[in-house]
Design a protein around this motif. Structure first.
Motif, PDB file in Angstrom:
ATOM      1  N   PRO A  71      46.309  43.991  49.554  1.00  0.00           N
ATOM      2  CA  PRO A  71      46.866  42.939  50.201  1.00  0.00           C
ATOM      3  C   PRO A  71      47.766  42.439  49.954  1.00  0.00           C
ATOM      4  N   ALA A  72      48.134  41.513  49.916  1.00  0.00           N
ATOM      5  CA  ALA A  72      49.927  40.242  50.043  1.00  0.00           C
ATOM      6  C   ALA A  72      48.821  39.731  49.660  1.00  0.00           C
ATOM      7  N   PRO A  73      49.662  38.783  48.516  1.00  0.00           N
ATOM      8  CA  PRO A  73      48.818  37.219  48.512  1.00  0.00           C
ATOM      9  C   PRO A  73      48.680  36.245  49.399  1.00  0.00           C
ATOM     10  N   ASP A  74      48.844  36.885  51.005  1.00  0.00           N
ATOM     11  CA  ASP A  74      48.618  35.955  52.006  1.00  0.00           C
ATOM     12  C   ASP A  74      48.201  36.256  52.568  1.00  0.00           C
ATOM     13  N   GLY A  75      47.304  37.601  52.540  1.00  0.00           N
ATOM     14  CA  GLY A  75      46.076  38.454  52.535  1.00  0.00           C
ATOM     15  C   GLY A  75      45.958  39.321  53.842  1.00  0.00           C
ATOM     16  N   THR A  76      47.422  39.395  54.428  1.00  0.00           N
ATOM     17  CA  THR A  76      48.190  40.784  55.315  1.00  0.00           C
ATOM     18  C   THR A  76      48.586  42.293  54.480  1.00  0.00           C
ATOM     19  N   TYR A  77      48.667  42.749  54.506  1.00  0.00           N
ATOM     20  CA  TYR A  77      48.877  44.099  53.896  1.00  0.00           C
ATOM     21  C   TYR A  77      49.712  44.404  54.413  1.00  0.00           C
ATOM     22  N   PRO A  78      51.022  45.753  53.686  1.00  0.00           N
ATOM     23  CA  PRO A  78      52.231  45.831  53.919  1.00  0.00           C
ATOM     24  C   PRO A  78      51.977  47.012  54.426  1.00  0.00           C
ATOM     25  N   ASP A  79      52.867  47.523  55.524  1.00  0.00           N
ATOM     26  CA  ASP A  79      52.579  48.534  56.802  1.00  0.00           C
ATOM     27  C   ASP A  79      53.239  49.876  55.612  1.00  0.00           C
ATOM     28  N   GLY A  80      52.408  50.841  56.287  1.00  0.00           N
ATOM     29  CA  GLY A  80      52.347  52.301  55.275  1.00  0.00           C
ATOM     30  C   GLY A  80      51.183  52.972  55.777  1.00  0.00           C
ATOM     31  N   PRO A  81      51.165  54.577  55.455  1.00  0.00           N
ATOM     32  CA  PRO A  81      50.809  55.927  55.903  1.00  0.00           C
ATOM     33  C   PRO A  81      49.110  55.149  55.192  1.00  0.00           C
ATOM     34  N   GLY A  82      49.080  54.730  54.321  1.00  0.00           N
ATOM     35  CA  GLY A  82      48.021  55.012  53.381  1.00  0.00           C
ATOM     36  C   GLY A  82      46.746  53.352  53.612  1.00  0.00           C
ATOM     37  N   PRO A  83      45.308  54.551  53.204  1.00  0.00           N
ATOM     38  CA  PRO A  83      44.473  53.024  54.039  1.00  0.00           C
ATOM     39  C   PRO A  83      44.383  51.758  53.132  1.00  0.00           C
ATOM     40  N   GLN A  84      44.003  50.911  53.791  1.00  0.00           N
ATOM     41  CA  GLN A  84      43.833  49.258  53.018  1.00  0.00           C
ATOM     42  C   GLN A  84      42.633  49.375  51.914  1.00  0.00           C
ATOM     43  N   ALA A  85      43.431  48.768  50.743  1.00  0.00           N
ATOM     44  CA  ALA A  85      41.754  49.211  49.680  1.00  0.00           C
ATOM     45  C   ALA A  85      42.243  47.166  49.397  1.00  0.00           C
ATOM     46  N   ARG A  86      40.830  47.096  49.214  1.00  0.00           N
ATOM     47  CA  ARG A  86      40.257  45.940  48.301  1.00  0.00           C
ATOM     48  C   ARG A  86      40.155  45.309  47.113  1.00  0.00           C
ATOM     49  N   ASP A  87      39.784  46.041  46.337  1.00  0.00           N
ATOM     50  CA  ASP A  87      38.908  46.292  45.052  1.00  0.00           C
ATOM     51  C   ASP A  87      39.836  47.954  44.465  1.00  0.00           C
ATOM     52  N   THR A  88      39.014  47.897  43.698  1.00  0.00           N
ATOM     53  CA  THR A  88      38.610  49.023  42.538  1.00  0.00           C
ATOM     54  C   THR A  88      37.606  50.003  43.203  1.00  0.00           C
ATOM     55  N   ALA A  89      36.303  49.332  43.426  1.00  0.00           N
ATOM     56  CA  ALA A  89      34.578  49.698  43.837  1.00  0.00           C
ATOM     57  C   ALA A  89      35.296  51.238  45.953  1.00  0.00           C
ATOM     58  N   GLN A  90      36.092  49.544  46.493  1.00  0.00           N
ATOM     59  CA  GLN A  90      36.201  50.595  47.515  1.00  0.00           C
ATOM     60  C   GLN A  90      37.613  51.714  47.362  1.00  0.00           C
ATOM     61  N   LEU A  91      38.692  51.171  46.062  1.00  0.00           N
ATOM     62  CA  LEU A  91      38.903  52.085  45.976  1.00  0.00           C
ATOM     63  C   LEU A  91      38.818  53.590  45.723  1.00  0.00           C
ATOM     64  N   TYR A  92      37.888  53.585  44.552  1.00  0.00           N
ATOM     65  CA  TYR A  92      37.342  54.919  44.448  1.00  0.00           C
ATOM     66  C   TYR A  92      36.310  55.722  44.927  1.00  0.00           C
ATOM     67  N   GLN A  93      36.300  55.035  45.955  1.00  0.00           N
ATOM     68  CA  GLN A  93      35.211  55.432  47.353  1.00  0.00           C
ATOM     69  C   GLN A  93      35.985  56.822  48.500  1.00  0.00           C
ATOM     70  N   LEU A  94      37.075  55.372  48.717  1.00  0.00           N
ATOM     71  CA  LEU A  94      38.693  56.321  49.616  1.00  0.00           C
ATOM     72  C   LEU A  94      39.001  57.267  48.935  1.00  0.00           C
ATOM     73  N   ILE A  95      38.964  57.611  47.145  1.00  0.00           N
ATOM     74  CA  ILE A  95      39.805  58.865  46.688  1.00  0.00           C
ATOM     75  C   ILE A  95      38.191  60.275  46.841  1.00  0.00           C
ATOM     76  N   ALA A  96      37.050  59.757  46.968  1.00  0.00           N
ATOM     77  CA  ALA A  96      35.991  59.821  46.746  1.00  0.00           C
ATOM     78  C   ALA A  96      36.287  61.131  48.436  1.00  0.00           C
ATOM     79  N   LEU A  97      36.420  60.366  49.116  1.00  0.00           N
ATOM     80  CA  LEU A  97      36.698  60.825  50.574  1.00  0.00           C
ATOM     81  C   LEU A  97      37.882  61.864  50.654  1.00  0.00           C
ATOM     82  N   GLY A  98      38.448  62.119  49.417  1.00  0.00           N
ATOM     83  CA  GLY A  98      39.739  62.513  50.228  1.00  0.00           C
ATOM     84  C   GLY A  98      40.543  62.110  51.032  1.00  0.00           C
ATOM     85  N   ARG A  99      40.770  60.551  51.002  1.00  0.00           N
ATOM     86  CA  ARG A  99      41.511  59.895  51.618  1.00  0.00           C
ATOM     87  C   ARG A  99      42.470  58.967  51.233  1.00  0.00           C
ATOM     88  N   ALA A 100      42.979  59.192  49.899  1.00  0.00           N
ATOM     89  CA  ALA A 100      43.920  58.528  49.214  1.00  0.00           C
ATOM     90  C   ALA A 100      43.731  59.218  47.699  1.00  0.00           C
TER      91      ALA A 100
END
Length: 282
Positions: free
Chosen positions: A201-230
């Motif tokens: 997320p950008a400082p205003d809370g919006t996400y840039p356009d792109g193919p990757g999944p949205q991630a808010r923090d490291t714990a969520q990111l690790y889950q996405l990677i483990a699932l083969g999504r990122a």
């Protein structure tokens, strides 16, 4: 300019509708319109182009929107820091330290232990943040000090001391074909099918356009990677906290990450000075 006028203008500039802005501010529309006209007369510029149906920012209005937000943030920060200083004077001292959740935890632990051993050490409240949030907390006065990570976080306007510089690794699902490699390059990851980089997320809370999944923090990111999504490129210290279903491979051409301790340059806090001294000695 008065802070009241700035708050009024920012509400109109963000809503681009006087009725919605008045409702948001909890005032009637006529005094809001008068306040904006008075602000324009005082500045000698047109801030908003208005018709019976539309409202749009002029170039001058766009500048004031950015500068006005910064000015109000500075006022709010001054309010918070003043109140915290008053608490310290009345026998309730403390420091608020902002840091990204899951980042440099070993360094943070050593820092807190080293500072606690200092004469006159005060309580340190650790504010665990999402990606990029610690810079905002430091700028708006909710934090006295922060651990920031260049080149990802901006340190403009802060005093800083460098604490740690480390290389980066690619974090991939365990068992992925690339985890058998001794090292990778950024091109190997950008061409990787099915494992896009996350969008933060950008400082205003919006996400840039792109193919990757949205991630808010490291714990969520690790889950996405483990699932083969990122996949992701992170500082090497993340290895200490990787789950068993993740693997890390060095990335030779990724920029090094430098962890710095940062604080407002006008701070006169003795407790903060002691914390910085402890950090630089580590």
């Amino acid at each position: 300019m008065e802070t009241r006028e700035l708050r009024y203008f920012i509400a109109v500039a963000e809503e681009l509708h006087f009725g919605r802005a008045a409702q948001r501010l909890g005032i009637a529309q006529p005094p809001l319109s008068r306040a904006i006209r008075q602000l324009e007369r005082r500045l000698g510029v047109t801030l908003l182009e208005r018709t019976s149906r539309t409202c749009a920012l002029t170039e001058a209005g766009s500048v004031l929107l950015v500068e006005g937000r910064a000015a109000l943030d500075a006022v709010d920060a001054a309010d918070r820091r003043t109140r915290r200083a008053a608490l310290a004077e009345t026998g309730h001292p403390g420091l608020a330290l902002a840091t990204k959740a899951g980042a440099t935890s070993e360094l943070l632990s050593k820092l807190l232990d080293a500072y606690a051993a200092e004469p006159g050490a005060v309580t340190v409240d650790v504010l665990l943040c999402g990606i990029g949030e610690q810079e905002r907390l430091l700028r708006d006065g909710r934090a006295d000090v922060a651990l920031l990570h260049r080149p990802f976080d901006s340190t403009a306007g802060f005093d800083t001391e460098e604490l740690l510089t480390e290389e980066q690794v690619a974090v991939l699902p365990a068992g992925h074909a690339l985890t058998g490699r001794a090292h990778l390059r950024m091109a190997d990851l950008t061409a990787l099918p099915g494992l896009p980089m996350p969008r933060w997320p950008a400082p205003d809370g919006t996400y840039p356009d792109g193919p990757g999944p949205q991630a808010r923090d490291t714990a969520q990111l690790y889950q996405l990677i483990a699932l083969g999504r990122a996949c992701a490129v992170l500082p090497e210290s993340c290895r200490a906290h990787l789950r068993r279903d993740l693997a890390a491979v060095p990335v030779l051409d990724a920029p090094a990450v430098t962890t710095v301790i940062a604080w407002p340059p006008h701070s006169r806090s003795r407790a903060l000075a002691g914390l910085v001294r402890a950090a630089t000695r580590l």
